[in-house]
Scaffold this active site. Sequence first.
Site, PDB file in Angstrom:
ATOM      1  CB  CYS A  42      -9.680   3.331  -6.599  1.00 38.48           C
ATOM      2  SG  CYS A  42      -8.965   3.762  -5.114  1.00 38.48           S
ATOM      3  CG  ASP A  49     -11.714   2.504  -3.395  1.00 38.63           C
ATOM      4  OD1 ASP A  49     -10.871   1.710  -3.601  1.00 38.63           O
ATOM      5  OD2 ASP A  49     -11.477   3.744  -2.512  1.00 38.63           O
ATOM      6  CE  LYS A  59     -10.681   7.142  -5.447  1.00 39.18           C
ATOM      7  NZ  LYS A  59     -10.443   8.178  -4.484  1.00 39.18           N
ATOM      8  CD1 TRP A  65      -2.949   1.379   0.610  1.00 38.94           C
ATOM      9  CD2 TRP A  65      -1.477   2.398   2.103  1.00 38.94           C
ATOM     10  NE1 TRP A  65      -3.225   2.803   0.861  1.00 38.94           N
ATOM     11  CE2 TRP A  65      -2.266   3.428   1.774  1.00 38.94           C
ATOM     12  CE3 TRP A  65      -0.525   2.929   2.957  1.00 38.94           C
ATOM     13  CZ2 TRP A  65      -2.312   4.499   2.408  1.00 38.94           C
ATOM     14  CZ3 TRP A  65      -0.333   4.017   3.312  1.00 38.94           C
ATOM     15  CH2 TRP A  65      -1.475   5.163   3.050  1.00 38.94           C
ATOM     16  CG  ASN A  70     -10.629   0.797  -0.092  1.00 37.03           C
ATOM     17  OD1 ASN A  70      -9.808   1.089  -0.709  1.00 37.03           O
ATOM     18  ND2 ASN A  70     -11.707   1.625  -0.073  1.00 37.03           N
ATOM     19  NE  ARG A 115     -10.480   2.154   4.647  1.00 35.16           N
ATOM     20  CZ  ARG A 115     -10.989   3.085   3.919  1.00 35.16           C
ATOM     21  NH1 ARG A 115     -12.057   2.629   2.956  1.00 35.16           N
ATOM     22  NH2 ARG A 115     -10.422   4.416   3.927  1.00 35.16           N
ATOM     23  CG  ASP A 135     -13.012   9.570  -2.441  1.00 41.31           C
ATOM     24  OD1 ASP A 135     -13.125   8.694  -1.581  1.00 41.31           O
ATOM     25  OD2 ASP A 135     -12.282   9.583  -3.260  1.00 41.31           O
ATOM     26  CG  ASP A 136     -15.677   6.407   1.769  1.00 39.08           C
ATOM     27  OD1 ASP A 136     -17.012   6.320   2.075  1.00 39.08           O
ATOM     28  OD2 ASP A 136     -14.980   5.543   2.273  1.00 39.08           O
ATOM     29  CG  ASP A 150      -4.950   5.251  -1.161  1.00 34.78           C
ATOM     30  OD1 ASP A 150      -5.445   5.971  -1.954  1.00 34.78           O
ATOM     31  OD2 ASP A 150      -5.464   4.673  -0.382  1.00 34.78           O
TER      32      ASP A 150
HETATM   33  C1  GLA Z   1      -9.065   4.296  -0.430  1.00 36.62           C
HETATM   34  C2  GLA Z   1      -8.847   5.012  -1.609  1.00 36.62           C
HETATM   35  C3  GLA Z   1      -8.876   6.560  -1.505  1.00 36.62           C
HETATM   36  C4  GLA Z   1     -10.154   7.022  -0.919  1.00 36.62           C
HETATM   37  C5  GLA Z   1     -10.564   6.355   0.226  1.00 36.62           C
HETATM   38  C6  GLA Z   1     -11.962   6.372   0.729  1.00 36.62           C
HETATM   39  O1  GLA Z   1      -8.238   4.231   0.441  1.00 36.62           O
HETATM   40  O2  GLA Z   1      -7.670   4.544  -2.015  1.00 36.62           O
HETATM   41  O3  GLA Z   1      -8.590   7.289  -2.518  1.00 36.62           O
HETATM   42  O4  GLA Z   1     -10.969   7.028  -1.948  1.00 36.62           O
HETATM   43  O5  GLA Z   1     -10.566   4.669   0.125  1.00 36.62           O
HETATM   44  O6  GLA Z   1     -12.385   5.507   1.784  1.00 36.62           O
END
Ligand code: GLA
Length: 730
Positions: free
Chosen positions: A527, A479, A477, A200, A481, A444, A367-368, A549
């Site tokens: 992502c 994602d 986007k 990461w 994670n 997470r 974003d989130d 990131d």
């Molecule tokens: C991941 C993405 C970030 C962001 C966060 C939001 O880590 O890589 O760019 O969008 O999630 O929780």
Amino acid sequence: MPIQFDAENRVFKLDSASTSYLLQIGPFDYLLHLYYGAKIPDTDLGYLAYTCRHASVCPRVTMDEPYFSKDLHRMEYSCNGCGDFRGSALSILRASGTADTDIKYVSHRISRGKPRLPGQPATYAAEDEADTLELLCRDEVSGAEVTLFYTVFANHGAMTRHTVVRNASEQPMELQRVMSTCVDFHDARDMDFIHLWGNWGRERTPERAPLLHGTQSVASKRGCSSHAHNPFVALCSHDATEESGDAYGFHLVYSGNFLASAEMDSDGGARVLLGINPEGFLWRLEPGESFCTPEAVMVYSDQGLGGMSRILHRLYRNNLCRGPWKNRERPILVNNWEATYFDFDEKKLYELAKTAADLGIEMLVMDDGWFGARNSERAGLGDWYVNENKLRGGLGRLTERINALGLKFGIWFEPEMVSRDSELFRRHPDWALQAPGRQMSIARHQYVLDMSRADVRDYLFGCMKQVLDHANIAYVKWDFNRSLTEVGSALLEAGRQQEVFHRYVLGLYELLERLLTAYPDLLLEGCASGGGRFDPAMLYYSPQIWTSDDTDAIERLDIQYGTSLCYPVSSMGAHVSACPNHQVRRTTPLKTRGDVALSGTFGYELDLGKLTDEEKEEVRRQCADYHKYYNVIHNGDLYRLISPWKDRARCAWSFVSPDRREALVTYVVMRGGVYERHYLRLCGLDPTLRYRVESSGQVLSGAALMNAGLCIPENLRDFTSRIIHLKAVD
Ligand code: GLA
């Protein structure tokens, strides 16, 4: 003819723009590999096949044939358990319980164009861009029919391969290993093995070491291509540099578990295998059913690693990325993640957008944190409805206001995940991947949804549709994670649980395809906690992927340089962020942050309201530069000039337009010093043309710039950068 069959010698010759690949129907109709490398005219290369008598430890097919042994010959698609003791491309567990596998040539077909891979992303080509060879083979005992597909490209030094296995028997069979490609090199004693490792925030670091006897491999078991390794390996000659020497690249168009290996045998030959990781994979084929592997891309260049990269870049830009965004200039975006994290509302977003519009930025990405009870990483994934306590007036109203500023609007989703604390998980705990009786690992605060299930995909599509139909959204986007653990599906019988890893990936592709079919103009950015799923398969759906990131400009030199080994800069999400940088606390000039991010899909990720007037002027300049240099950066050829790993003080690269009349050089100082002048020798220019250096007005020949070099001013300080633009004057 790009693909020829020399019936007399029983040799197939496949020519791409600059490569040849030869294989032969050998003794007993086994397929033997003859040659892969620079383009050659000959087809009668049968002399390359092994013809010595061999030791009795090497099994023969019959006592009457003293020369042929699968133990020694270069096999085209190696099989398990019948005398070839190197890594297998194919291993089939048959109803007998044994895994002996043995395929022989049956027939072939040559056609124009390139067939699609059912349900999977792959490179594509028009009829006149590529030619395809299909080799039908059969295992007489198990009844498996194996078709090897080869496509060669007329405009690129590239070819692709994949394999389809059909159960033509009356009994079920199970695939233990079925690789996308297998290439046996005759002599690899002077070769290096290169791969991209990472973590990461530190994705895709090239590592190069001599190929040793035995197997060197990289793999993923995480359910995604991963930060740790990329589904890419290269073999190159020991003396290969950026611009000279032999370089072969092998890349898998796949987003799940993979294995890429090179095995040097006792004769100094090497076998490259690339495909789905056999660990965690067992696929049952009922009579009549087929299995199609992902596609492997193979490239060769005699112009070193730079040549190899440029072939991949062109292929991916032209024959992998698709849809309207393939050739359209991507909008400069501002993403609110590092500006606000979870702490935002409609007012903050509107203020950010207002400043962005004033500076020349073209899209706001939310974003989130806009949905469900998502105020931290702890809750809400899966509940994809707008949190109107945060976004008062709703999403439609917000996007209208942002559009009225002249900005597009983009939004974040992490569709494949569910928070333990979410309505979705409380309602459908069985929708998460899990193994009976075993505690689910958590990462997470979230679990992974079972993408192999149609009902899960329908739910996710419905949620996304609800959002996309009610607001003017230009960009998503996407994602992802966390890695997959306790991989089991509540809907599958025990005998098929080993299929879930691959079924997950197929389910993901199906949902992405459905989304893009319903919203063809949508720009997707992939992502995965940064660049944890940066692979060619995702590029098929999302022409840009968030590279890492880690947004620090100096760290990004390593990351973007490494990523460029196989991916074009037009695919690399790169943003200017705040200082001190949030990941490494380093402070770098705004100009340098801009110069580094320009070599990517450009954007910002900071609170623009906090910039001084002078900094705002710099941002305006950067946005103008983005438009000015877009063409040469995104459609030009990349030449890596100074590697940040070799020279820990400086890093430089350049882009040259396809007609070689324009070039742009980026030069970054990682550690300043009392340097003498530095003469940077450029690459890829036309030696006969004269170029004007925009900043100095100097006019120099391409020959001088490539041999004597471009003069870089002395005494550049730590973390400063220069962008040098050259245009032909003749
Ligand atoms: C991941 C993405 C970030 C962001 C966060 C939001 O880590 O890589 O760019 O969008 O999630 O929780």
